[in-house]
Write a protein that holds these residues in place. Sequence first.
Motif: not given
Length: 282
Positions: A39-42, A173, A177, A180-181, A199-200
């Motif tokens: 569940e971690t994208l950034l 979310v 994000q 991206v997902a 931010q990432g």
Amino acid sequence: MARLRALQAPATFAPGALRVIGGPGMASPLAALLREINETLLGRSLVFSTDAGATLSLDVAGRRVLRVTAASGIAGAEACLGVPALDDANREDLAGVFSALTASGSTLRVIAAPLGRSEGLSVGLPVARLADHLGIDLNDEGADSVEAEAEAEAVESVGDGVEPEAEAGPETVGFLQAFVAQMGDGLAAWLIRSGDEEQGRFGPEEMVAPLEDFLNDEADALMQQLDRLTQAAGEPVCTVLGNDLVSGHSILCLQAEGAVLLGVVAGDAAGQVLAAWNAARG
């Protein structure tokens, strides 16, 4: 849907702002650890700890484990600690570290922080491959979670004419994000910035660095152009700025929620952009 339910579920905290994610009466600690990474994208530094006193620190981004930065009380962790960039060759060692950390079945806690290294992100080891290696379905919480029981109770109370009491949970979310997902591997590299604050980022540095240079030089002009494409300033907007005739990659720009995402779309994934956009808006 399992990921969305996990984001909406009320969080339980231990002293020190540690979030409890697995243990007795909750998800299996090993499955909870893998799903937390999934569940971690950034880019984030995730620090996991157990009641037994074991701790494990990981650099994570884009559902991949980039590196192991620290470990305590975990047998075999030395095999991964000295690796600057994890890959498939480290899969078995890392799976062993995760299994050793969660073997006791005690409560598993996690806390997230910004990445401690800023010289660029390695590709890393996809958590999906670790889950397959360990025989865990990331999208099926099944019997190792109390979530299904809570949902059944809520449905029953509604059927009896009693309104279920609303519970406060974490924010859903964000738009960027979610996009991206939806793009997944189709987005080979990306950079998200809100004002002057990054931010990432994700992807090979040779792809991310030009995106950063472009935003450093042209951010104001880019935002002005994007605002001209919407009926009201700040509305979500997505456009393709150009493409490389050799590689076929496209440069994509998306503005939403006061932030801008600049990304490299793989040549064979250009058709995913509209579907990802519609899914994020939905």
